[in-house]
Design a protein around this motif. Structure first.
Motif, PDB file in Angstrom:
ATOM      1  N   PHE A 291      64.975  39.766  38.500  1.00 55.08           N
ATOM      2  CA  PHE A 291      63.819  38.908  38.191  1.00 55.08           C
ATOM      3  C   PHE A 291      62.429  39.624  39.104  1.00 55.08           C
ATOM      4  O   PHE A 291      62.172  39.849  38.657  1.00 55.08           O
ATOM      5  CB  PHE A 291      63.553  37.575  39.278  1.00 55.08           C
TER       6      PHE A 291
ATOM      7  N   ARG B 220      61.791  42.738  36.772  1.00 53.07           N
ATOM      8  CA  ARG B 220      61.498  42.426  35.836  1.00 53.07           C
ATOM      9  C   ARG B 220      59.836  42.271  35.817  1.00 53.07           C
ATOM     10  O   ARG B 220      59.036  42.285  35.465  1.00 53.07           O
ATOM     11  CB  ARG B 220      62.515  41.600  34.629  1.00 53.07           C
TER      12      ARG B 220
ATOM     13  N   GLU C  46      59.782  34.958  32.485  1.00 58.93           N
ATOM     14  CA  GLU C  46      60.585  34.685  33.534  1.00 58.93           C
ATOM     15  C   GLU C  46      61.586  32.681  33.518  1.00 58.93           C
ATOM     16  O   GLU C  46      62.144  32.392  33.776  1.00 58.93           O
ATOM     17  CB  GLU C  46      60.632  35.047  35.014  1.00 58.93           C
TER      18      GLU C  46
END
Length: 303
Positions: free
Chosen positions: A125, A128, A172
């Motif tokens: 997470f 990214r 996300e």
């Protein structure tokens, strides 16, 4: 031969209509953000369909994603001004091509660095998210370098970086919680719109005046004065490009911001400039003034 004097006096009839140019451009930028998000998502779908049948060469899929997202957002971020100002198709195409190339390279670099963070025990997470923020900052640098006289360079870079963060967060979260539309499309649409909204707000902050074209094939077009200096003429290297007007030079006139005033002057020998139908070599312009360049008529407005 000059137009009738009454046309000069009836300036109120020439005022812009229902939507101010700053708000209109902001809405236009947001539409570009939606298009950018949709384009990025479409490219990702094509890549994944291709990857199902063959191995992608050279790079991890994650880095390919970065290249395609950077390509889509970079192309539209670079061409936004040319589209808004109704530039020639050749200039629009060259801007899109340059933005796509620089955006793709920025995406490869950003997502490559994000991928390397996984080796330092960063969660996917956060890796990214870093990739999206860094991509936004690089796109901001590109936007500033391609329009260096627009002003507020640091604010513009930071705004696009924040926009990159928004793209990453929406991207996300949409994947994590399966929000509304197909997973990543939601994030790219919301994130792209927010990115272009931010850069539009920063550019509008610098705008206190604009020109409206009153004659010829570009009649009704508005041009926001968001730079320290603007070149006007028929040549493709001008900031405001006037096509289809007689007696116009390649670089005909120059508008320069000097503190709270805007000064117009001829930029090329033979490029005669008239303000309220009187010849001038250099003069400050006031709200409502009519500017005549060749056969083109423009009106100066303040916001």
């Amino acid at each position: 031969m000059h137009p009738a004097r009454g046309s000069v006096l009836n300036r109120q009839q020439l005022e812009f209509g229902t939507m101010q140019p700053k708000q209109a451009r902001l809405g236009f930028y947001m539409v570009l953000g939606v298009i950018g998000g949709l384009t990025a998502w479409s490219l990702l779908q094509i890549m994944r369909s291709f990857a199902e049948h063959t191995t992608l060469p050279g790079m991890d899929t994650f880095i390919y994603e970065g290249a395609l997202i950077g390509l889509a957002l970079g192309a539209l971020l670079t061409v936004r001004t040319a589209l808004w100002n109704h530039n020639s198709p050749s200039r629009i195409f060259s801007q899109i091509s340059l933005g796509a190339l620089l955006g793709a390279c920025s995406g490869i670099l950003s997502f490559g660095l994000g991928q390397s963070l996984l080796g330092f025990q960063f969660s996917p997470f956060w890796a990214r998210l870093f990739s999206f923020v860094f991509l936004g900052l690089l796109l901001g640098v590109i936007a500033v370098q391609l329009r260096p006289s627009c002003g507020l360079p640091l604010m513009k870079i930071l705004s696009v970086g924040l926009g990159g963060l928004a793209v990453g967060v929406f991207f996300e979260l949409s994947a994590m919680y399966q929000l509304m539309l197909p997973v990543q499309l939601t994030g790219l649409l919301f994130g792209g719109t927010f990115l272009f909204l931010l850069i539009g707000l920063v550019e509008n902050y610098h705008v206190h005046s604009y020109l409206r074209i009153l004659s010829g094939q570009q009649e009704g077009q508005t041009y926001l004065l968001d730079q320290k200096q603007h070149l006007i003429g028929y040549g493709n290297k001008n900031d405001l490009i006037l096509k289809g007007y007689a007696e116009l030079c390649d670089h005909h006139a120059r508008l320069t911001k000097q503190d709270s005033t805007v000064v117009i002057e001829n930029a090329e020998t033979g490029g005669e400039v008239f303000v309220n139908y009187r010849f001038v070599s250099q003069q400050s312009v006031n709200k409502g003034d009519i500017i005549k360049l060749g056969s083109a008529l423009l009106q100066y407005h303040e916001v």
